[in-house]
Design a protein around this motif. Sequence first.
Motif, PDB file in Angstrom:
ATOM      1  N   GLU A 106     -16.459 -61.751 -28.760  1.00  0.00           N
ATOM      2  CA  GLU A 106     -17.134 -62.814 -28.016  1.00  0.00           C
ATOM      3  C   GLU A 106     -17.359 -64.060 -28.865  1.00  0.00           C
ATOM      4  N   ALA A 107     -17.770 -63.902 -30.117  1.00  0.00           N
ATOM      5  CA  ALA A 107     -18.045 -65.063 -30.965  1.00  0.00           C
ATOM      6  C   ALA A 107     -16.786 -65.888 -31.211  1.00  0.00           C
ATOM      7  N   ILE A 108     -15.636 -65.221 -31.326  1.00  0.00           N
ATOM      8  CA  ILE A 108     -14.380 -65.946 -31.551  1.00  0.00           C
ATOM      9  C   ILE A 108     -13.961 -66.686 -30.297  1.00  0.00           C
ATOM     10  N   PHE A 109     -14.058 -66.031 -29.143  1.00  0.00           N
ATOM     11  CA  PHE A 109     -13.714 -66.685 -27.884  1.00  0.00           C
ATOM     12  C   PHE A 109     -14.582 -67.912 -27.671  1.00  0.00           C
ATOM     13  N   LYS A 110     -15.906 -67.753 -27.842  1.00  0.00           N
ATOM     14  CA  LYS A 110     -16.832 -68.872 -27.626  1.00  0.00           C
ATOM     15  C   LYS A 110     -16.599 -69.961 -28.665  1.00  0.00           C
ATOM     16  N   GLY A 111     -16.299 -69.584 -29.903  1.00  0.00           N
ATOM     17  CA  GLY A 111     -16.024 -70.579 -30.928  1.00  0.00           C
ATOM     18  C   GLY A 111     -14.788 -71.397 -30.611  1.00  0.00           C
ATOM     19  N   THR A 112     -13.751 -70.766 -30.066  1.00  0.00           N
ATOM     20  CA  THR A 112     -12.552 -71.503 -29.654  1.00  0.00           C
ATOM     21  C   THR A 112     -12.900 -72.516 -28.585  1.00  0.00           C
ATOM     22  N   LEU A 113     -13.693 -72.106 -27.611  1.00  0.00           N
ATOM     23  CA  LEU A 113     -14.091 -73.003 -26.536  1.00  0.00           C
ATOM     24  C   LEU A 113     -14.954 -74.151 -27.060  1.00  0.00           C
ATOM     25  N   ASP A 114     -15.894 -73.858 -27.924  1.00  0.00           N
ATOM     26  CA  ASP A 114     -16.821 -74.881 -28.410  1.00  0.00           C
ATOM     27  C   ASP A 114     -16.157 -75.901 -29.321  1.00  0.00           C
ATOM     28  N   HIS A 115     -15.041 -75.564 -29.943  1.00  0.00           N
ATOM     29  CA  HIS A 115     -14.391 -76.453 -30.900  1.00  0.00           C
ATOM     30  C   HIS A 115     -12.982 -76.811 -30.450  1.00  0.00           C
ATOM     31  N   LEU A 116     -12.800 -76.926 -29.139  1.00  0.00           N
ATOM     32  CA  LEU A 116     -11.462 -77.142 -28.609  1.00  0.00           C
ATOM     33  C   LEU A 116     -11.142 -78.639 -28.544  1.00  0.00           C
ATOM     34  N   ASP A 117     -10.881 -79.208 -29.723  1.00  0.00           N
ATOM     35  CA  ASP A 117     -10.306 -80.541 -29.795  1.00  0.00           C
ATOM     36  C   ASP A 117      -8.839 -80.394 -30.195  1.00  0.00           C
ATOM     37  N   ARG A 119      -7.411 -80.626 -33.020  1.00  0.00           N
ATOM     38  CA  ARG A 119      -7.274 -79.812 -34.217  1.00  0.00           C
ATOM     39  C   ARG A 119      -7.501 -78.336 -33.906  1.00  0.00           C
ATOM     40  N   GLY A 120      -8.519 -78.053 -33.091  1.00  0.00           N
ATOM     41  CA  GLY A 120      -8.810 -76.674 -32.735  1.00  0.00           C
ATOM     42  C   GLY A 120      -7.692 -76.051 -31.913  1.00  0.00           C
ATOM     43  N   LYS A 121      -7.100 -76.833 -31.008  1.00  0.00           N
ATOM     44  CA  LYS A 121      -5.985 -76.314 -30.211  1.00  0.00           C
ATOM     45  C   LYS A 121      -4.787 -76.007 -31.112  1.00  0.00           C
ATOM     46  N   SER A 122      -4.540 -76.858 -32.096  1.00  0.00           N
ATOM     47  CA  SER A 122      -3.431 -76.611 -33.018  1.00  0.00           C
ATOM     48  C   SER A 122      -3.669 -75.337 -33.823  1.00  0.00           C
ATOM     49  N   ARG A 123      -4.904 -75.103 -34.255  1.00  0.00           N
ATOM     50  CA  ARG A 123      -5.219 -73.866 -34.978  1.00  0.00           C
ATOM     51  C   ARG A 123      -4.953 -72.656 -34.102  1.00  0.00           C
ATOM     52  N   PHE A 124      -5.372 -72.748 -32.837  1.00  0.00           N
ATOM     53  CA  PHE A 124      -5.121 -71.638 -31.914  1.00  0.00           C
ATOM     54  C   PHE A 124      -3.622 -71.392 -31.767  1.00  0.00           C
ATOM     55  N   LEU A 146      -5.123 -81.833 -23.086  1.00  0.00           N
ATOM     56  CA  LEU A 146      -6.222 -81.099 -23.707  1.00  0.00           C
ATOM     57  C   LEU A 146      -7.396 -80.927 -22.758  1.00  0.00           C
ATOM     58  N   ASP A 147      -7.786 -81.978 -22.015  1.00  0.00           N
ATOM     59  CA  ASP A 147      -8.913 -81.868 -21.090  1.00  0.00           C
ATOM     60  C   ASP A 147      -8.666 -80.783 -20.049  1.00  0.00           C
ATOM     61  N   GLU A 148      -7.419 -80.653 -19.631  1.00  0.00           N
ATOM     62  CA  GLU A 148      -7.070 -79.669 -18.610  1.00  0.00           C
ATOM     63  C   GLU A 148      -7.218 -78.247 -19.138  1.00  0.00           C
ATOM     64  N   VAL A 149      -6.682 -77.988 -20.327  1.00  0.00           N
ATOM     65  CA  VAL A 149      -6.750 -76.627 -20.854  1.00  0.00           C
ATOM     66  C   VAL A 149      -8.166 -76.287 -21.325  1.00  0.00           C
ATOM     67  N   ARG A 150      -8.947 -77.306 -21.730  1.00  0.00           N
ATOM     68  CA  ARG A 150     -10.352 -77.052 -22.062  1.00  0.00           C
ATOM     69  C   ARG A 150     -11.114 -76.606 -20.821  1.00  0.00           C
ATOM     70  N   ASP A 151     -10.893 -77.292 -19.698  1.00  0.00           N
ATOM     71  CA  ASP A 151     -11.547 -76.892 -18.447  1.00  0.00           C
ATOM     72  C   ASP A 151     -11.102 -75.491 -18.020  1.00  0.00           C
ATOM     73  N   GLU A 152      -9.833 -75.199 -18.222  1.00  0.00           N
ATOM     74  CA  GLU A 152      -9.326 -73.878 -17.862  1.00  0.00           C
ATOM     75  C   GLU A 152     -10.016 -72.784 -18.668  1.00  0.00           C
ATOM     76  N   LEU A 153     -10.143 -72.983 -19.976  1.00  0.00           N
ATOM     77  CA  LEU A 153     -10.774 -71.971 -20.813  1.00  0.00           C
ATOM     78  C   LEU A 153     -12.253 -71.821 -20.488  1.00  0.00           C
ATOM     79  N   ARG A 154     -12.920 -72.927 -20.197  1.00  0.00           N
ATOM     80  CA  ARG A 154     -14.339 -72.853 -19.825  1.00  0.00           C
ATOM     81  C   ARG A 154     -14.516 -72.053 -18.540  1.00  0.00           C
ATOM     82  N   LEU A 155     -13.656 -72.307 -17.534  1.00  0.00           N
ATOM     83  CA  LEU A 155     -13.771 -71.571 -16.282  1.00  0.00           C
ATOM     84  C   LEU A 155     -13.489 -70.088 -16.495  1.00  0.00           C
ATOM     85  N   LEU A 156     -12.487 -69.764 -17.306  1.00  0.00           N
ATOM     86  CA  LEU A 156     -12.191 -68.360 -17.585  1.00  0.00           C
ATOM     87  C   LEU A 156     -13.365 -67.683 -18.285  1.00  0.00           C
ATOM     88  N   TRP A 157     -13.946 -68.354 -19.275  1.00  0.00           N
ATOM     89  CA  TRP A 157     -15.120 -67.825 -19.974  1.00  0.00           C
ATOM     90  C   TRP A 157     -16.238 -67.502 -18.989  1.00  0.00           C
TER      91      TRP A 157
END
Length: 226
Positions: A106-117, A119-124, A146-157
């Motif tokens: 859970e902490a990794i999933f939430k951390g990906t979502l919270d830092h999804l800029d 740079r964070g997307k490239s790390r993923f 990026l805005d689209e995939v950030r919204d997608e991950l937030r909704l999935l979470w």
Amino acid sequence: MRIEKITREGEKAEALILCFAGWSATPELFAHLQCPPGYALWVVYDYRDLSFDESLDSFRTIHLVGWSLGVWVASRLFRPEAGRFATATAINGTPLPVDDRYGIPEAIFKGTLDHLDERGKSRFDRRMCDDRSTFEAYNRLPQRPLDEVRDELRLLWEAIRSSDSQEREWFARAELWDHILIGQRDRIFPVDNLRAFWQGHRGLIREIDAPHLPFFQLDRWEAVWS
């Protein structure tokens, strides 16, 4: 969700490969995989809307494929019905995708979502691809905003965490899936968690030397479930 429907020109398909892609994916990721003659391919992606309103009644044979978070999405939509799917293959994912023992911690999933800029997307993406050749091939494909995939991950979470105990019990039984494919170099779903969830499962379990994104190591769809 969006669906990219692909058939050979002039061909009426009586069989279907129904692929639920992972988060942030595009249909082009699967373009190199050869379909058997007489098959259509539907790639389901972009889970900002989790409704699926398509009829599958016109197809005599359906092979279901879920990759990564697509395993959870397909598990949410379908119940095991005798004869509905010829095979149902879960690739590098589980129906409990946010779970410290059986999914992404859970902490990794939430951390990906919270830092999804950017740079964070490239790390993923680097973790998803694991090796240079896969990363380079992936980066040649079209990428979603990026805005689209950030919204997608937030909704999935939010949707995953809103599952009640009865739904989680259904997901944990994983009765839909009869073929399991595990990449031994998966750095998104910990490999030990994948093994822990699927051990003892009634389905055929295979492990391959592949990262979380295994498709560049395959050349045809039949290799997924055969």
